[in-house]
Design a protein around this motif. Structure first.
Motif, PDB file in Angstrom:
ATOM      1  N   ALA A 202      15.875  -5.588  -2.716  1.00  0.00           N
ATOM      2  CA  ALA A 202      15.087  -7.268  -2.838  1.00  0.00           C
ATOM      3  C   ALA A 202      13.794  -7.036  -2.658  1.00  0.00           C
ATOM      4  CB  ALA A 202      15.612  -8.128  -2.256  1.00  0.00           C
ATOM      5  N   SER A 203      13.108  -6.289  -1.262  1.00  0.00           N
ATOM      6  CA  SER A 203      11.823  -6.299  -0.487  1.00  0.00           C
ATOM      7  C   SER A 203      10.778  -5.536  -1.449  1.00  0.00           C
ATOM      8  CB  SER A 203      11.372  -5.173   0.126  1.00  0.00           C
ATOM      9  OG  SER A 203      12.573  -6.386   1.609  1.00  0.00           O
ATOM     10  N   VAL A 204      11.543  -4.681  -2.756  1.00  0.00           N
ATOM     11  CA  VAL A 204      10.925  -3.665  -3.710  1.00  0.00           C
ATOM     12  C   VAL A 204      10.947  -4.431  -4.975  1.00  0.00           C
ATOM     13  CG1 VAL A 204      11.079  -2.054  -5.376  1.00  0.00           C
ATOM     14  CG2 VAL A 204      12.171  -2.081  -2.383  1.00  0.00           C
ATOM     15  N   THR A 205      11.572  -5.503  -5.442  1.00  0.00           N
ATOM     16  CA  THR A 205      11.288  -5.972  -6.369  1.00  0.00           C
ATOM     17  C   THR A 205      10.363  -6.833  -6.182  1.00  0.00           C
ATOM     18  OG1 THR A 205      14.082  -6.157  -6.495  1.00  0.00           O
ATOM     19  CG2 THR A 205      12.137  -8.107  -7.540  1.00  0.00           C
ATOM     20  N   GLN A 206       9.932  -7.969  -5.021  1.00  0.00           N
ATOM     21  CA  GLN A 206       9.102  -8.318  -4.346  1.00  0.00           C
ATOM     22  C   GLN A 206       7.926  -8.375  -4.713  1.00  0.00           C
ATOM     23  OE1 GLN A 206       9.764 -10.613  -0.572  1.00  0.00           O
ATOM     24  NE2 GLN A 206      11.355 -12.066  -1.609  1.00  0.00           N
ATOM     25  N   ILE A 207       7.708  -6.961  -4.112  1.00  0.00           N
ATOM     26  CA  ILE A 207       6.056  -5.700  -3.471  1.00  0.00           C
ATOM     27  C   ILE A 207       5.851  -5.971  -5.288  1.00  0.00           C
ATOM     28  CG2 ILE A 207       5.175  -3.665  -2.902  1.00  0.00           C
ATOM     29  CD1 ILE A 207       7.385  -3.949  -0.667  1.00  0.00           C
ATOM     30  N   ILE A 208       6.671  -5.148  -5.935  1.00  0.00           N
ATOM     31  CA  ILE A 208       6.166  -5.060  -7.828  1.00  0.00           C
ATOM     32  C   ILE A 208       5.637  -5.935  -8.159  1.00  0.00           C
ATOM     33  CG2 ILE A 208       7.370  -4.257  -9.822  1.00  0.00           C
ATOM     34  CD1 ILE A 208       9.772  -2.427  -8.226  1.00  0.00           C
ATOM     35  N   LYS A 209       6.225  -8.031  -8.147  1.00  0.00           N
ATOM     36  CA  LYS A 209       6.052  -8.762  -8.513  1.00  0.00           C
ATOM     37  C   LYS A 209       4.102  -8.287  -8.249  1.00  0.00           C
ATOM     38  CE  LYS A 209      10.563 -10.749  -9.181  1.00  0.00           C
ATOM     39  NZ  LYS A 209      10.632 -12.233  -9.439  1.00  0.00           N
ATOM     40  N   LYS A 210       4.275  -8.593  -6.902  1.00  0.00           N
ATOM     41  CA  LYS A 210       2.867  -8.992  -6.439  1.00  0.00           C
ATOM     42  C   LYS A 210       1.529  -7.873  -7.065  1.00  0.00           C
ATOM     43  CE  LYS A 210       0.152  -8.936  -2.131  1.00  0.00           C
ATOM     44  NZ  LYS A 210       0.227  -8.813  -0.613  1.00  0.00           N
ATOM     45  N   LEU A 211       2.550  -6.664  -7.140  1.00  0.00           N
ATOM     46  CA  LEU A 211       1.106  -5.542  -7.574  1.00  0.00           C
ATOM     47  C   LEU A 211       0.563  -5.292  -9.003  1.00  0.00           C
ATOM     48  CD1 LEU A 211       2.621  -2.247  -5.163  1.00  0.00           C
ATOM     49  CD2 LEU A 211       0.302  -3.775  -4.746  1.00  0.00           C
ATOM     50  N   GLU A 212       2.164  -5.961  -9.593  1.00  0.00           N
ATOM     51  CA  GLU A 212       2.090  -6.126 -11.278  1.00  0.00           C
ATOM     52  C   GLU A 212       1.163  -6.920 -11.315  1.00  0.00           C
ATOM     53  OE1 GLU A 212       5.479  -5.329 -14.473  1.00  0.00           O
ATOM     54  OE2 GLU A 212       6.002  -6.994 -13.091  1.00  0.00           O
ATOM     55  N   ASN A 213       0.892  -8.455 -10.673  1.00  0.00           N
ATOM     56  CA  ASN A 213       0.316  -9.426 -10.799  1.00  0.00           C
ATOM     57  C   ASN A 213      -1.139  -8.387 -10.740  1.00  0.00           C
ATOM     58  OD1 ASN A 213       2.917 -10.930 -12.048  1.00  0.00           O
ATOM     59  ND2 ASN A 213       2.933 -11.817  -9.370  1.00  0.00           N
ATOM     60  N   ASN A 214      -1.737  -8.032  -9.617  1.00  0.00           N
ATOM     61  CA  ASN A 214      -2.621  -7.755  -9.474  1.00  0.00           C
ATOM     62  C   ASN A 214      -3.103  -6.046 -10.860  1.00  0.00           C
ATOM     63  OD1 ASN A 214      -3.535  -8.917  -7.375  1.00  0.00           O
ATOM     64  ND2 ASN A 214      -2.723  -8.762  -6.372  1.00  0.00           N
ATOM     65  N   ALA A 215      -2.294  -5.727 -11.770  1.00  0.00           N
ATOM     66  CA  ALA A 215      -2.702  -5.060 -12.452  1.00  0.00           C
ATOM     67  C   ALA A 215      -2.674  -3.702 -11.750  1.00  0.00           C
ATOM     68  CB  ALA A 215      -4.062  -5.095 -13.041  1.00  0.00           C
TER      69      ALA A 215
ATOM     70  N   ARG B 155       0.917  -1.079  -0.016  1.00  0.00           N
ATOM     71  CA  ARG B 155       0.051   0.065   0.147  1.00  0.00           C
ATOM     72  C   ARG B 155       1.124   1.392   0.068  1.00  0.00           C
ATOM     73  NH1 ARG B 155      -5.149   1.447   3.617  1.00  0.00           N
ATOM     74  NH2 ARG B 155      -5.360   3.706   3.264  1.00  0.00           N
ATOM     75  N   ARG B 156       1.858   0.933   0.258  1.00  0.00           N
ATOM     76  CA  ARG B 156       3.015   2.246   0.453  1.00  0.00           C
ATOM     77  C   ARG B 156       3.519   2.140  -0.627  1.00  0.00           C
ATOM     78  NH1 ARG B 156       7.035   1.237   4.834  1.00  0.00           N
ATOM     79  NH2 ARG B 156       7.453   3.539   4.266  1.00  0.00           N
ATOM     80  N   LEU B 157       3.822   1.204  -1.542  1.00  0.00           N
ATOM     81  CA  LEU B 157       4.038   1.925  -2.738  1.00  0.00           C
ATOM     82  C   LEU B 157       3.012   1.975  -3.920  1.00  0.00           C
ATOM     83  CD1 LEU B 157       6.157  -0.820  -4.477  1.00  0.00           C
ATOM     84  CD2 LEU B 157       4.636   0.691  -5.379  1.00  0.00           C
ATOM     85  N   LEU B 158       2.357   2.323  -3.524  1.00  0.00           N
ATOM     86  CA  LEU B 158       1.134   2.757  -4.386  1.00  0.00           C
ATOM     87  C   LEU B 158       0.571   3.984  -3.356  1.00  0.00           C
ATOM     88  CD1 LEU B 158      -1.609  -0.081  -4.644  1.00  0.00           C
ATOM     89  CD2 LEU B 158       0.167   0.659  -6.520  1.00  0.00           C
TER      90      LEU B 158
END
Length: 203
Positions: free
Chosen positions: A66-79, A39-42
């Motif tokens: 490394a944590s940012v990369t994981q968050i990006i992948k998760k948010l990208e998967n949700n569009a 949510r903070r990234l959004l």
């Protein structure tokens, strides 16, 4: 109301299952009380006019790349976000919030607003203002070095060891520092991108 009664009211409030459960889900906090970095990234992407690199996001949120990369992948998967190539250097990948991401952020914000309104609806504006100021002052006091050191000095060495581990004053100080410097880091990256854009336009 004396100090004992005030303390009992505070601890009772903190243990209220309805508040704990709803806040945990709405604010994305688990038992570890770690912030919801997705949510903070959004929020960061929604608040800036610039597409940000993963490195810039890690700097702003003060978390590991490394944590940012994981968050990006998760948010990208949700569009909720998309990766885009930098207009001036195709080797650089930037992150941009999508319309779906903005909608999701708005949904979360609306839920939080409703929860907060229901919780504090018993206060009028004056009472709410004074209550907020009192709580802020109390939190500042409890997180102060003076208070922590004073509490620690009243314990034996065995308890002090457990106190240091449980309270982890260094983490508290770091969290407080990160909160205060968040806006500054955002401004630095926005300014940096602004100058980068000017340089690109010159060429």
């Amino acid at each position: 109301m004396d100090n004992r009664e005030i303390f009992e009211e505070l601890t009772t409030l903190a243990r209220q299952p309805a508040i704990w459960f709803v806040a945990r889900n709405l604010y994305g906090q688990q038992a570890s009380q770690r912030p919801n970095n997705s949510r903070r990234l959004l929020r960061v992407l929604a608040e800036t006019d610039n597409d940000l690199t993963a490195g810039a996001i890690a700097d702003i949120l003060a978390i590991r790349p490394a944590s940012v990369t994981q968050i990006i992948k998760k948010l990208e998967n949700n569009a909720y976000i998309q990766r885009v190539k930098d207009e001036s250097d195709a080797r650089i990948v930037r992150v941009r919030i999508t319309s779906e991401g903005r909608k999701q952020l708005q949904v979360l914000d609306n839920k939080q607003t409703d929860f907060q309104t229901e919780l504090f609806d018993i206060f009028d504006d004056t009472e709410r203002e004074q209550f907020g100021k009192s709580l802020h002052r109390l939190n500042e006091h409890v997180m102060s070095d003076e208070y922590l050191n004073n509490m620690r000095s009243k314990m034996d060495k065995h308890l002090q060891h457990h106190f240091d581990h449980f309270v982890d004053a260094t983490r508290i100080q770091k969290l407080r520092k990160n909160q205060k410097s968040y806006l500054k880091r955002m401004q630095e990256h926005q300014l940096r991108s602004f100058f980068d854009r000017d340089d690109h336009e010159k060429f």
